[in-house]
Structure formats: C-alpha cells, structure tokens
Motif scaffolding. Sequence first.
Motif, mmCIF file in Angstrom:
data_model
loop_
_atom_site.group_PDB
_atom_site.id
_atom_site.type_symbol
_atom_site.label_atom_id
_atom_site.label_comp_id
_atom_site.label_asym_id
_atom_site.label_seq_id
_atom_site.Cartn_x
_atom_site.Cartn_y
_atom_site.Cartn_z
ATOM 1 N N PHE A 170 0.845 -1.185 0.000
ATOM 2 C CA PHE A 170 0.000 0.000 0.000
ATOM 3 C C PHE A 170 0.887 1.244 0.000
ATOM 4 O O PHE A 170 1.976 1.238 0.591
ATOM 5 N N ILE A 171 0.416 2.306 -0.652
ATOM 6 C CA ILE A 171 1.239 3.514 -0.762
ATOM 7 C C ILE A 171 0.412 4.758 -0.490
ATOM 8 O O ILE A 171 -0.821 4.749 -0.561
ATOM 9 N N GLY A 172 1.120 5.860 -0.206
ATOM 10 C CA GLY A 172 0.522 7.181 -0.138
ATOM 11 C C GLY A 172 -0.230 7.450 1.147
ATOM 12 O O GLY A 172 -0.409 6.589 2.004
ATOM 13 N N GLU A 173 -0.694 8.696 1.256
ATOM 14 C CA GLU A 173 -1.415 9.137 2.445
ATOM 15 C C GLU A 173 -2.687 8.321 2.662
ATOM 16 O O GLU A 173 -3.060 8.018 3.795
ATOM 17 N N GLN A 174 -3.338 7.931 1.549
ATOM 18 C CA GLN A 174 -4.579 7.164 1.666
ATOM 19 C C GLN A 174 -4.336 5.664 1.822
ATOM 20 O O GLN A 174 -5.297 4.910 2.001
ATOM 21 N N LEU A 201 -3.425 3.255 -0.400
ATOM 22 C CA LEU A 201 -4.126 2.545 -1.470
ATOM 23 C C LEU A 201 -3.247 1.447 -2.029
ATOM 24 O O LEU A 201 -2.015 1.556 -2.041
ATOM 25 N N HIS A 202 -3.859 0.385 -2.510
ATOM 26 C CA HIS A 202 -3.069 -0.740 -3.007
ATOM 27 C C HIS A 202 -2.319 -0.344 -4.276
ATOM 28 O O HIS A 202 -2.817 0.403 -5.116
ATOM 29 N N ASP A 203 -1.097 -0.875 -4.395
ATOM 30 C CA ASP A 203 -0.225 -0.484 -5.509
ATOM 31 C C ASP A 203 0.414 -1.694 -6.183
ATOM 32 O O ASP A 203 0.365 -1.831 -7.392
ATOM 33 N N LYS A 204 1.027 -2.573 -5.398
ATOM 34 C CA LYS A 204 1.622 -3.803 -5.929
ATOM 35 C C LYS A 204 0.958 -5.003 -5.266
ATOM 36 O O LYS A 204 0.695 -4.980 -4.063
ATOM 37 N N ILE A 205 0.705 -6.027 -6.064
ATOM 38 C CA ILE A 205 -0.078 -7.175 -5.605
ATOM 39 C C ILE A 205 0.634 -8.463 -6.020
ATOM 40 O O ILE A 205 1.154 -8.560 -7.129
ATOM 41 N N LYS A 206 0.615 -9.430 -5.117
ATOM 42 C CA LYS A 206 1.063 -10.781 -5.450
ATOM 43 C C LYS A 206 -0.027 -11.731 -4.998
ATOM 44 O O LYS A 206 -0.400 -11.744 -3.825
ATOM 45 N N VAL A 207 -0.567 -12.504 -5.934
ATOM 46 C CA VAL A 207 -1.653 -13.426 -5.605
ATOM 47 C C VAL A 207 -1.203 -14.853 -5.886
ATOM 48 O O VAL A 207 -0.665 -15.156 -6.957
ATOM 49 N N ASN A 208 -1.377 -15.709 -4.886
ATOM 50 C CA ASN A 208 -1.089 -17.142 -4.996
ATOM 51 C C ASN A 208 -2.420 -17.882 -4.979
ATOM 52 O O ASN A 208 -3.224 -17.694 -4.055
ATOM 53 N N CYS A 209 -2.648 -18.714 -5.969
ATOM 54 C CA CYS A 209 -3.920 -19.439 -6.092
ATOM 55 C C CYS A 209 -3.666 -20.934 -6.217
ATOM 56 O O CYS A 209 -2.682 -21.354 -6.829
ATOM 57 N N LEU A 241 -1.878 0.689 -12.463
ATOM 58 C CA LEU A 241 -1.524 1.733 -13.433
ATOM 59 C C LEU A 241 -2.234 3.045 -13.118
ATOM 60 O O LEU A 241 -1.685 4.123 -13.346
ATOM 61 N N SER A 242 -3.474 2.956 -12.667
ATOM 62 C CA SER A 242 -4.263 4.143 -12.377
ATOM 63 C C SER A 242 -5.261 3.789 -11.282
ATOM 64 O O SER A 242 -5.879 2.728 -11.331
ATOM 65 N N MET A 243 -5.410 4.685 -10.312
ATOM 66 C CA MET A 243 -6.215 4.389 -9.123
ATOM 67 C C MET A 243 -7.232 5.492 -8.867
ATOM 68 O O MET A 243 -6.917 6.678 -8.977
ATOM 69 N N ILE A 244 -8.457 5.083 -8.518
ATOM 70 C CA ILE A 244 -9.457 6.030 -8.045
ATOM 71 C C ILE A 244 -10.148 5.431 -6.822
ATOM 72 O O ILE A 244 -10.638 4.306 -6.868
ATOM 73 N N PRO A 245 -10.165 6.154 -5.696
ATOM 74 C CA PRO A 245 -10.857 5.670 -4.491
ATOM 75 C C PRO A 245 -12.308 6.163 -4.487
ATOM 76 O O PRO A 245 -12.568 7.368 -4.571
ATOM 77 N N LEU A 246 -13.244 5.231 -4.378
ATOM 78 C CA LEU A 246 -14.663 5.572 -4.338
ATOM 79 C C LEU A 246 -15.201 5.373 -2.922
ATOM 80 O O LEU A 246 -14.606 4.650 -2.124
ATOM 81 N N ARG A 247 -16.349 5.982 -2.638
ATOM 82 C CA ARG A 247 -16.820 6.008 -1.264
ATOM 83 C C ARG A 247 -18.308 5.690 -1.186
ATOM 84 O O ARG A 247 -19.092 6.092 -2.045
ATOM 85 N N ASN A 248 -18.679 4.938 -0.141
ATOM 86 C CA ASN A 248 -20.078 4.687 0.170
ATOM 87 C C ASN A 248 -20.253 4.870 1.675
ATOM 88 O O ASN A 248 -19.432 4.385 2.455
#
Length: 339
Positions: A267-271, A273-281, A297-304
């Motif tokens: 996770f990066i930044g003040e918020q 937010l996820h940036d790099k991911i490694k998934v094992n399945c 590549l591009s991130m937008i945080p949405l809110r509910n």
Amino acid sequence: MSELKVVLLEQDDLMHPNTGESNFNESAYYNFYDRGQHLGGFIRLGNRANEGYAEMTACLYLPDGTVGFMFQRPEIKDNNAHDAGGARFEVVKPFERHRVSYHGKLCILKNPLEMADPARAFKNNPYSQAALEIDYAAVSPGWGGEVREKVGDQWVSPNLSGDPETQFAKGHLEQLGRATGKLVLTADGADREFKIDALGLRDHSWGPRYWQAPKFYRWLTMNFDEGLGAMATITVNRDGSERPGGFVARKGQPILNIEKVDIQTEFIGEQQLHDKIKVNCETADGGAPIVITGKVLSMIPLRNRRAGIVTRIAEGMTEWNWDGKIGYGLSEYLDHFDE
C-alpha cells in the motif's frame, strides 16, 4: 435430504424477481481495457427498487492519465431493466452478447485520488459529455450462480434465511468478454473519439446487499488474451471467516475453480491505497500453484456511506504478469473506516 448446490441457469443473465427485502439489489457491471490505446474502465448499475433508486457508476481510465468519473442515484420504480442515469444494458442473447451504453457527463480528474472527497472533486474539476457504446461478446462460459434446491427435474431458489442486512448477494455470476465500440468525449465544443477493441470481465448479482456487510474483500479481474483470463477473490466476513474463490478460463477447456487464494499487497501514499499485488492461487484440479503479480496503473478511491461507516472501494486499473504473460484488469479493494 434435498440436493443443494450452486447452479447457473440461462435465465440468470436476465432480471430476477424482486424478493422484497428493503435492501434488495440487482446489479450488472462491465469492465474493459484496450491495451493498444491504454484506455479502459467500468460501468455499473445496481437497482435498489425497494429504496426507489439505482446506483449508477461510470469510470473511464483515459490514455492521457486522467480518469472520467460519474456517480448518480437516479430514481427507479421497479426492477424490470438496467436503464437509469444515462446507462443502459441490454441482453441480446444470454451469456453470448450484451449491449452497453452510457450517455451523460463525466468529471475529468487529473488527479483521481481527489475522489476520496467526492463533493470537492466534483466541484473543482472540469466535465465532459460522454457517449459510450460497446458491444460485449463472451469469450468464456459464465461462472457462478446461486445455491439452488433440486425439486423434481428443476433447480429452484430456496427461501432466504438470516438477516438481509448482513447479506451481500444471493446470486452472482461472472464472465470474460470482448468489448468493441466507441467512446466520444465532448468538451468546449470539441470531440475526442476513441474506437474500442478491448478485453474485460462482467458480473451480475442479485439479492439483498449492503456494501458494509463484509469486513473487507479483494477482487481481482484479469484478461491475458482472448483465450486466457482469470478472477481471484477473497472476502473476509464480519465473524472473521474467509471465503476465497475465483476461476481460470482457458479457451476450449472447462472453467477451473480456484479454491485457495492468498493476496499480498503493498500500500502507498497518504490514503494507503493498493499499488503492488502478489496473488497465490490453488485450483480444484490440484495442479501447481498459480502465482500472478500486479502493478496498479491508475487508481481512483470511491466512497459509500451508511450508518456512520465510510466504505472505501478502491478501483485500480492493473497490469498483471503470469509467468511472463501480460494481462490487464481491475483490482478492487473494499475496506471500512469510522467517520
């Protein structure tokens, strides 16, 4: 004892009966990414007919790095169609072909992270008029369904039990697809036109839903080429139990269920937010573990917001790497914060 299992019916690609819960929701969602143009996005309609509105979200990641975004709660009176707020979804042939359109405004965000404060973002950024028309054709079979009971030679939906407020979906399906069509953005009397030839994933859910029901979830969609795609997800419930899942779809082969999922995130930044991911399945056939890495590549945080809880749904357009094969898709992370 009657037989119960998850069954996907052809009629599941159409609208479902409104079962009457106050939070009954029927949603459809389509994402896509045109790697040749670095253009992608998603569009969603969630009908909340018993609350009198739909949730309409349109989000486009544009080639210049900006993000066009709009959210509305248009009034609806029933659950007969996905057609509200300028968005319209038409099932031409179940599990084969859909038409998807959006005609309306988009807020054009040079810094999409500003959408963490929607009122401010909508006030301080310019707008474009958007006309999106895509034809969405299946490139894999559908996956998912609903837990159903065998009655004679029919599979029927059993009566719901439990508190609707704690539920997230009675039924859910996903399918990989190819999106072709056109996007036109109009601002200050000038048009920008993009022809779209993209791969993506769509989903369709029905039943009671509040975004606050799970403790958190991670949902990762991936298209590597027209013959290879995947989805991996893990939901952690409020009681701490985990529900991993997903699938791998290879052209000409049956869909393979994913049974174990481990996701590691930077996770990066003040918020944060996820940036790099490694998934094992691990898949149901007992084959070698699958390891896929991703970079947002591009991130937008949405809110509910509901009942004093702020729910963030962070939407990252992501580049995936599976043993050197490059793919694209959305990484969606849902988390909650106290107000």
